[in-house]
Design a protein around this motif. Structure first.
Motif, PDB file in Angstrom:
ATOM      1  N   ASN A  34       0.940  -1.135  -0.013  1.00 44.62           N
ATOM      2  CA  ASN A  34      -0.047   0.057  -0.095  1.00 44.62           C
ATOM      3  C   ASN A  34       0.952   1.444   0.011  1.00 44.62           C
ATOM      4  OD1 ASN A  34      -2.516   1.800   0.395  1.00 44.62           O
ATOM      5  ND2 ASN A  34      -1.882   1.767   2.368  1.00 44.62           N
ATOM      6  N   ILE A  35       0.223   2.286  -0.940  1.00 40.16           N
ATOM      7  CA  ILE A  35       1.050   3.473  -0.886  1.00 40.16           C
ATOM      8  C   ILE A  35       0.242   4.486  -0.442  1.00 40.16           C
ATOM      9  CG2 ILE A  35       2.524   5.319  -2.386  1.00 40.16           C
ATOM     10  CD1 ILE A  35       3.512   3.104  -4.018  1.00 40.16           C
ATOM     11  N   ARG A  36       0.496   5.288   0.615  1.00 39.88           N
ATOM     12  CA  ARG A  36      -0.348   6.436   1.058  1.00 39.88           C
ATOM     13  C   ARG A  36       0.548   7.660   1.387  1.00 39.88           C
ATOM     14  NH1 ARG A  36       0.563   6.529   6.607  1.00 39.88           N
ATOM     15  NH2 ARG A  36       0.864   4.726   7.388  1.00 39.88           N
ATOM     16  N   LYS A  37      -0.222   8.747   1.703  1.00 39.53           N
ATOM     17  CA  LYS A  37       0.476   9.999   2.311  1.00 39.53           C
ATOM     18  C   LYS A  37       0.790   9.740   3.632  1.00 39.53           C
ATOM     19  CE  LYS A  37       0.087  15.157   2.549  1.00 39.53           C
ATOM     20  NZ  LYS A  37      -0.606  15.828   3.424  1.00 39.53           N
ATOM     21  N   ALA A  38       2.112  10.020   4.225  1.00 38.73           N
ATOM     22  CA  ALA A  38       2.595   9.804   5.347  1.00 38.73           C
ATOM     23  C   ALA A  38       1.819  10.703   6.455  1.00 38.73           C
ATOM     24  CB  ALA A  38       3.868  10.301   5.466  1.00 38.73           C
ATOM     25  N   ASN A  39       1.886  10.415   7.671  1.00 39.03           N
ATOM     26  CA  ASN A  39       1.226  11.164   8.793  1.00 39.03           C
ATOM     27  C   ASN A  39       2.260  11.140  10.045  1.00 39.03           C
ATOM     28  OD1 ASN A  39       0.534   8.917  10.499  1.00 39.03           O
ATOM     29  ND2 ASN A  39      -0.956   8.380   9.193  1.00 39.03           N
ATOM     30  N   SER A  40       1.833  11.944  10.915  1.00 37.40           N
ATOM     31  CA  SER A  40       2.804  12.022  11.943  1.00 37.40           C
ATOM     32  C   SER A  40       3.082  10.667  12.669  1.00 37.40           C
ATOM     33  CB  SER A  40       2.370  13.143  13.079  1.00 37.40           C
ATOM     34  OG  SER A  40       0.932  12.744  13.488  1.00 37.40           O
ATOM     35  N   GLN A  41       2.157   9.876  12.860  1.00 35.64           N
ATOM     36  CA  GLN A  41       2.673   8.503  13.311  1.00 35.64           C
ATOM     37  C   GLN A  41       3.618   7.678  12.453  1.00 35.64           C
ATOM     38  OE1 GLN A  41      -0.742   9.505  13.115  1.00 35.64           O
ATOM     39  NE2 GLN A  41      -0.484  10.618  15.136  1.00 35.64           N
ATOM     40  N   ASP A  42       3.906   7.919  11.186  1.00 34.62           N
ATOM     41  CA  ASP A  42       4.801   7.377  10.457  1.00 34.62           C
ATOM     42  C   ASP A  42       6.217   7.670  10.625  1.00 34.62           C
ATOM     43  OD1 ASP A  42       2.583   6.152   9.258  1.00 34.62           O
ATOM     44  OD2 ASP A  42       2.251   7.763   7.800  1.00 34.62           O
TER      45      ASP A  42
END
Length: 174
Positions: A2-10
């Motif tokens: 899966n490819i997705r936009k990163a968020n702070s938890q990443d």
């Protein structure tokens, strides 16, 4: 995958990939003591800042267990004064996930973002000794210049490439 936009938890997962991929990618290129002293904690802190910076666009690739195995980033470097141009600032994958199309998918997704934002040209900087420059060349990046940079006390040649047509890159990936 899966490819997705990163968020702070990443940030922690990206930091781990950053350190581990540098240790495999740059072995024999960067000094061993520099690579051995890379810190997960420092890279996690760096990625917390990078993700929260609205001028950065950060994507992550996850495996079936939802673990981050790679990332790509785009942002216009301060040194880039070319109108309607931006920079691919990184693509890194854990070694065991290289060569199976994940980097290609990260490239496709970040170029789709660049197109959406109206950019016409994309630059990328890569160490001359880094074999992944062939990846960029395969997808149409053209050499435009070189410079010297210092990492870990070692002076290295860095190559600068440009893609002049975002649509051609996206089309080649399909």
């Amino acid at each position: 995958m899966n490819i997705r936009k990163a968020n702070s938890q990443d940030a922690q997962g990206i930091g781990k990939v950053h350190v581990d991929s540098w240790r495999t990618t740059y072995i024999g290129i960067l000094p061993d003591d520099f690579l051995n002293n890379l810190s997960y904690e420092q890279r996690t802190d760096l990625w917390k800042k990078n993700i929260s910076d609205a001028t950065n666009y950060v994507l992550v690739a996850e495996n079936e267990q939802n673990e981050i195995i790679g990332f790509a980033t785009g942002a216009t470097r301060k040194t880039n004064s070319v109108p309607n141009a931006t920079d691919l600032t990184s693509i890194y994958l854990l070694e065991e996930y290289q060569g199976i199309g994940i980097g290609k998918q990260l490239l496709k997704e970040i170029f789709a973002y660049f197109k959406l934002k109206g950019y016409e040209k994309v630059f990328v900087e890569v160490l001359a000794e880094n074999k992944t420059r062939k990846f960029y060349e395969y997808y149409g990046a053209q050499y435009v210049n070189n410079t010297e940079i210092k990492i870990g006390g070692k002076v290295l040649e860095e190559l600068i490439y440009v893609w002049n047509d975002i649509d051609k890159v996206i089309e080649k990936i399909k």
